[in-house]
Structures are given as C-alpha cells and as structure tokens.
Design a protein around this motif. Structure first.
Motif, PDB file in Angstrom:
ATOM      1  N   ASN A  55       0.847  -1.192   0.000  1.00 52.89           N
ATOM      2  CA  ASN A  55       0.000   0.000   0.000  1.00 52.89           C
ATOM      3  C   ASN A  55       0.885   1.247   0.000  1.00 52.89           C
ATOM      4  O   ASN A  55       2.123   1.146  -0.014  1.00 52.89           O
ATOM      5  N   THR A  56       0.260   2.415   0.023  1.00 51.66           N
ATOM      6  CA  THR A  56       1.016   3.671  -0.032  1.00 51.66           C
ATOM      7  C   THR A  56       1.929   3.830   1.173  1.00 51.66           C
ATOM      8  O   THR A  56       3.063   4.312   1.052  1.00 51.66           O
ATOM      9  N   THR A  57       1.445   3.433   2.359  1.00 49.80           N
ATOM     10  CA  THR A  57       2.286   3.539   3.558  1.00 49.80           C
ATOM     11  C   THR A  57       3.563   2.734   3.398  1.00 49.80           C
ATOM     12  O   THR A  57       4.661   3.208   3.711  1.00 49.80           O
ATOM     13  N   LYS A  58       3.441   1.517   2.895  1.00 48.75           N
ATOM     14  CA  LYS A  58       4.615   0.672   2.671  1.00 48.75           C
ATOM     15  C   LYS A  58       5.521   1.282   1.598  1.00 48.75           C
ATOM     16  O   LYS A  58       6.755   1.202   1.681  1.00 48.75           O
ATOM     17  N   ALA A  59       4.919   1.885   0.583  1.00 44.82           N
ATOM     18  CA  ALA A  59       5.719   2.513  -0.472  1.00 44.82           C
ATOM     19  C   ALA A  59       6.550   3.667   0.084  1.00 44.82           C
ATOM     20  O   ALA A  59       7.730   3.820  -0.259  1.00 44.82           O
ATOM     21  N   ILE A  60       5.958   4.469   0.967  1.00 48.47           N
ATOM     22  CA  ILE A  60       6.692   5.586   1.579  1.00 48.47           C
ATOM     23  C   ILE A  60       7.809   5.056   2.468  1.00 48.47           C
ATOM     24  O   ILE A  60       8.928   5.588   2.476  1.00 48.47           O
ATOM     25  N   GLU A  61       7.540   4.002   3.206  1.00 52.65           N
ATOM     26  CA  GLU A  61       8.579   3.387   4.038  1.00 52.65           C
ATOM     27  C   GLU A  61       9.718   2.868   3.165  1.00 52.65           C
ATOM     28  O   GLU A  61      10.902   3.015   3.515  1.00 52.65           O
ATOM     29  N   TYR A  62       9.382   2.272   2.037  1.00 54.26           N
ATOM     30  CA  TYR A  62      10.404   1.766   1.111  1.00 54.26           C
ATOM     31  C   TYR A  62      11.250   2.918   0.580  1.00 54.26           C
ATOM     32  O   TYR A  62      12.485   2.831   0.526  1.00 54.26           O
ATOM     33  N   ILE A  63      10.602   4.011   0.190  1.00 55.92           N
ATOM     34  CA  ILE A  63      11.327   5.181  -0.325  1.00 55.92           C
ATOM     35  C   ILE A  63      12.248   5.747   0.746  1.00 55.92           C
ATOM     36  O   ILE A  63      13.402   6.092   0.475  1.00 55.92           O
ATOM     37  N   ALA A  64      11.742   5.836   1.971  1.00 56.56           N
ATOM     38  CA  ALA A  64      12.530   6.421   3.062  1.00 56.56           C
ATOM     39  C   ALA A  64      13.803   5.640   3.338  1.00 56.56           C
ATOM     40  O   ALA A  64      14.802   6.202   3.803  1.00 56.56           O
ATOM     41  N   GLN A  65      13.815   4.344   3.033  1.00 55.97           N
ATOM     42  CA  GLN A  65      15.005   3.519   3.274  1.00 55.97           C
ATOM     43  C   GLN A  65      16.185   3.956   2.414  1.00 55.97           C
ATOM     44  O   GLN A  65      17.335   3.690   2.756  1.00 55.97           O
ATOM     45  N   HIS A  66      15.910   4.606   1.281  1.00 53.37           N
ATOM     46  CA  HIS A  66      16.964   5.004   0.361  1.00 53.37           C
ATOM     47  C   HIS A  66      17.430   6.444   0.581  1.00 53.37           C
ATOM     48  O   HIS A  66      18.319   6.930  -0.109  1.00 53.37           O
ATOM     49  N   ASN A  67      16.837   7.129   1.526  1.00 56.07           N
ATOM     50  CA  ASN A  67      17.063   8.558   1.682  1.00 56.07           C
ATOM     51  C   ASN A  67      18.507   8.887   2.033  1.00 56.07           C
ATOM     52  O   ASN A  67      19.128   8.255   2.882  1.00 56.07           O
ATOM     53  N   SER A  68      19.017   9.916   1.363  1.00 52.71           N
ATOM     54  CA  SER A  68      20.318  10.475   1.738  1.00 52.71           C
ATOM     55  C   SER A  68      20.083  11.559   2.794  1.00 52.71           C
ATOM     56  O   SER A  68      18.951  11.833   3.185  1.00 52.71           O
ATOM     57  N   THR A  69      21.121  12.215   3.227  1.00 51.99           N
ATOM     58  CA  THR A  69      20.992  13.228   4.277  1.00 51.99           C
ATOM     59  C   THR A  69      20.892  14.636   3.705  1.00 51.99           C
ATOM     60  O   THR A  69      20.892  15.606   4.458  1.00 51.99           O
ATOM     61  N   VAL A  70      20.799  14.753   2.390  1.00 52.04           N
ATOM     62  CA  VAL A  70      20.745  16.099   1.805  1.00 52.04           C
ATOM     63  C   VAL A  70      19.402  16.738   2.116  1.00 52.04           C
ATOM     64  O   VAL A  70      18.365  16.060   2.151  1.00 52.04           O
ATOM     65  N   GLU A 120       3.893  28.482   1.195  1.00 52.50           N
ATOM     66  CA  GLU A 120       5.187  28.821   1.777  1.00 52.50           C
ATOM     67  C   GLU A 120       6.206  27.743   1.451  1.00 52.50           C
ATOM     68  O   GLU A 120       5.882  26.549   1.419  1.00 52.50           O
ATOM     69  N   ARG A 121       7.429  28.175   1.206  1.00 54.03           N
ATOM     70  CA  ARG A 121       8.516  27.237   0.923  1.00 54.03           C
ATOM     71  C   ARG A 121       9.506  27.242   2.078  1.00 54.03           C
ATOM     72  O   ARG A 121       9.714  28.255   2.734  1.00 54.03           O
ATOM     73  N   LYS A 122      10.127  26.085   2.279  1.00 53.68           N
ATOM     74  CA  LYS A 122      11.213  26.026   3.245  1.00 53.68           C
ATOM     75  C   LYS A 122      12.094  24.832   2.930  1.00 53.68           C
ATOM     76  O   LYS A 122      11.718  23.935   2.153  1.00 53.68           O
ATOM     77  N   SER A 123      13.267  24.804   3.519  1.00 55.95           N
ATOM     78  CA  SER A 123      14.182  23.679   3.392  1.00 55.95           C
ATOM     79  C   SER A 123      14.099  22.830   4.661  1.00 55.95           C
ATOM     80  O   SER A 123      13.995  23.366   5.770  1.00 55.95           O
ATOM     81  N   CYS A 124      14.136  21.513   4.479  1.00 50.99           N
ATOM     82  CA  CYS A 124      14.073  20.630   5.643  1.00 50.99           C
ATOM     83  C   CYS A 124      14.681  19.284   5.267  1.00 50.99           C
ATOM     84  O   CYS A 124      15.045  19.043   4.117  1.00 50.99           O
ATOM     85  N   GLU A 177      18.637  10.729  -8.041  1.00 51.32           N
ATOM     86  CA  GLU A 177      19.976  10.248  -7.704  1.00 51.32           C
ATOM     87  C   GLU A 177      20.498  10.947  -6.456  1.00 51.32           C
ATOM     88  O   GLU A 177      21.162  10.335  -5.608  1.00 51.32           O
ATOM     89  N   ARG A 178      20.190  12.225  -6.337  1.00 49.77           N
ATOM     90  CA  ARG A 178      20.635  13.003  -5.182  1.00 49.77           C
ATOM     91  C   ARG A 178      19.827  12.658  -3.936  1.00 49.77           C
ATOM     92  O   ARG A 178      20.372  12.522  -2.841  1.00 49.77           O
ATOM     93  N   LEU A 179      18.526  12.496  -4.112  1.00 47.94           N
ATOM     94  CA  LEU A 179      17.638  12.273  -2.973  1.00 47.94           C
ATOM     95  C   LEU A 179      17.680  10.841  -2.469  1.00 47.94           C
ATOM     96  O   LEU A 179      17.712  10.593  -1.256  1.00 47.94           O
ATOM     97  N   LEU A 180      17.682   9.876  -3.406  1.00 46.87           N
ATOM     98  CA  LEU A 180      17.525   8.464  -3.050  1.00 46.87           C
ATOM     99  C   LEU A 180      18.594   7.619  -3.733  1.00 46.87           C
ATOM    100  O   LEU A 180      18.314   6.901  -4.701  1.00 46.87           O
ATOM    101  N   PRO A 181      19.831   7.671  -3.249  1.00 47.10           N
ATOM    102  CA  PRO A 181      20.888   6.854  -3.870  1.00 47.10           C
ATOM    103  C   PRO A 181      20.520   5.369  -3.874  1.00 47.10           C
ATOM    104  O   PRO A 181      20.068   4.834  -2.868  1.00 47.10           O
TER     105      PRO A 181
END
Length: 330
Positions: A42-57, A84-88, A117-121
């Motif tokens: 499901n979408t929750t699992k997909a977000i968890e999968y994406i988060a596993q690849h996250n870099s620190t940028v 509104e925009r912000k960096s996080c 490539e930058r966000l999710l190596p």
C-alpha cells in the motif's frame, strides 16, 4: 474532454520507438508494475520503502494552507504566492506529509521536482525505466498530499510514472495557449508560466475562451505502475488525488548538447521586439520564420562558411554564446 489513448507495452524495448513517433500523449498501462516500490502492499509501505533510500541532503518543500484546498497559486494581489517554501530534511517532510494525510483540516504539503539520484541513492537500481537510459534523462520525484498544479508547459519530453497514489493530468495542445489565460512570465510558482484558470472550478465569465480549451483537452488518470508520455510543450495541469501521491519523471531533450534555453530567447524577444513598430515586427517575423521555424535551404552557402546555419558546426554555437554573454553584460 477526451481520455488519453492507452496501451500496454509487452516489449518495453520498443518504448523509445513508440514515443519517438508520437506528437500526442499516450498512457502505458502498468509500465512500472515490476518496480519494487510499486509492488509494496500500500502507499504507507511505499513511503517506508522510499525512506530507506534517503540520503541526508536537505530538500525543498512547500505548504499550502487548508483554505486553498491544495491549489498552488498566487496570493490575492499577485505579489507572491499562496504557499510557503522552506528547506528541511526528507524525514521531516515525510512526517508532515503523513500527518496531513490523516486529517482534512491540515495544510497540504508537497516536495517539487527533486533529483532522484541526489535524494535516493540506489533507488533506481530496482525502480527504473531502463530503456530510457540511452537518452540520459533527468530523473526527478514529486511527493504530495492532495494538491493541484495549474496548467503549465515544459520544454523537454517527459515520461511521468505514478508509483503511489493517483494523478490526473488534464492536457492541452500547445496551440491552446490563447485560451488558457496564461499568467506572468517573470513571476511564476516554479519557473514556468501557469494558467490563471482554476481548472477544478473554472470561471467562464472571466475566462470565456477556456471553454474552447476544454473542447481540445485530453484527460489522463494514472494509478500506481502507469506511465504517461507527455510530449514537449504540451500544457498540463496535474491533480494529486490521494492523501499521499508519488510521481517519478523522466525528462530528456533532443540535441541537448547544443541547446540553450529557448524560453530565454522568447524573453529576450519580448524585451527587444514586442514594442517595435508593426512593419518592423512583420519583417522580423519573416526573418524568424526563414532562419528558425521553416526548413530553409542554405546549400547556396559553402558548408565551411555556413556557421550558425550549419547544425554540425559546434564551434559556431560556442562563439555565439560568448558573443551574446558579452553583449548582455554591457
């Protein structure tokens, strides 16, 4: 409005051949069904999968107040925007995104086009349209709650792949520009001029020609695994239909080694040609048509002397860029 043509592509090796022959959009149903992220439960699992690849940028995110109902647009006096925009950090963004998805009273959040490539190596190792690699595309990701981006256009060809949630594209051919009531060129939400019409609630009194645009519109609805080929410079509004939505874009441009920014040329033309007398603009339109838009024959000039008129002369392009930079800096 009509629906965009759909097809399934059993032999994905023919993908480039298929899209290179098209001047109109097409949906490839289930093109990314084998991607690991699409196969999550499901979408929750997909977000968890994406988060596993996250870099620190850090990433850039936007927040749309609840009153705007997800519509990314200008503020009332067009001095800025309604978001509104912000960096996080990416993790902070996902936390806000997930929280807003659980309530209808929360502001909506989005992460605009961000380099994968930058966000999710490593993400593309098991989640990629390999057939496009030879085009060296720019691959980006969009993640949002229920938001809507007004009709705009992009220069590169685009393959948009839905990997979580659902997206609805409303597409207009380039010649519909006059019927879309395009806003400012130099004050834009994300770099491209947008239609001022609220597509979900169009005001036909204020924007009567939008009815004509809708007569030529195509609609594409994407579920996870579906991909939409969007040809260069087609206008498109995008609605994110689920509490959480994720889209991956592949952008590529033919002859990109020589290409500058055509929109920069348009801006320069507006500044330097638009206010000229009508007879001069007419004469200049003939020049532009002859040298730019028509397939004119320059064989009467020796090839070694054609310079800019010879598409093979890379050095002439470099010299032109240097000359233009020098002139603009004066």
């Amino acid at each position: 409005m009509q629906s965009v043509e759909q097809t399934s592509l059993n032999d994905t090796s023919k993908l480039i051949e298929e899209i290179s022959q098209r001047a109109e959009p097409i949906i490839f149903k289930g093109l990314a069904n084998k991607w690991s992220v699409v196969q999550q439960a499901n979408t929750t699992k997909a977000i968890e999968y994406i988060a596993q690849h996250n870099s620190t940028v850090p990433i850039g995110m936007g927040t749309v107040p609840n009153a705007a109902k997800g519509r990314l647009f200008y503020n009332e006096d067009f001095s800025g925007f309604n978001f509104e925009r912000k960096s996080c950090s990416f993790n902070e963004f996902l936390t806000l995104l997930t929280h807003s998805a659980q309530s209808t009273d929360e502001p909506q959040h989005y992460m605009g086009s961000t380099n994968v490539e930058r966000l999710l190596p490593g993400f593309r190792q098991n989640n990629n349209v390999d057939e496009l690699n030879e085009l060296t595309p720019l691959v980006s990701m969009w993640i949002s709650n229920k938001t809507m981006v007004a009709a705009h256009q992009d220069l590169p060809d685009n393959l948009a792949v839905c990997i979580a949630g659902k997206r609805r594209f409303t597409l207009f051919p380039p010649e519909m520009i006059d019927n879309l009531y395009i806003g400012p060129l130099d004050l834009t939400p994300a770099g491209q001029a947008i239609s001022l019409v609220d597509h979900q609630h169009p005001d036909f009194i204020r924007f009567p020609k939008y009815k004509t645009a809708l007569q030529h519109a195509l609609v594409a609805e994407l579920s996870p695994g579906d991909a939409l080929f969007l040809p260069s410079l087609w206008w498109h509004s995008v609605e994110s239909l689920e509490p959480i939505n994720v889209l991956v874009n592949y952008w590529w441009q033919a002859d990109s080694d020589n290409l500058g920014a055509p929109m920069d040329a348009l801006m320069h033309a507006i500044a330097n040609i638009k206010s000229l007398p009508q007879h001069q603009k007419k004469a200049l339109s003939e020049l532009f048509n002859h040298y730019v838009f028509a397939q004119s024959d320059f064989s009467h000039i020796p090839e070694n002397a054609q310079g800019l008129l010879n598409p093979k002369d890379k050095m002439a392009i470099r010299k032109l860029r240097t000359m233009l930079l020098n002139k603009l800096n004066q």
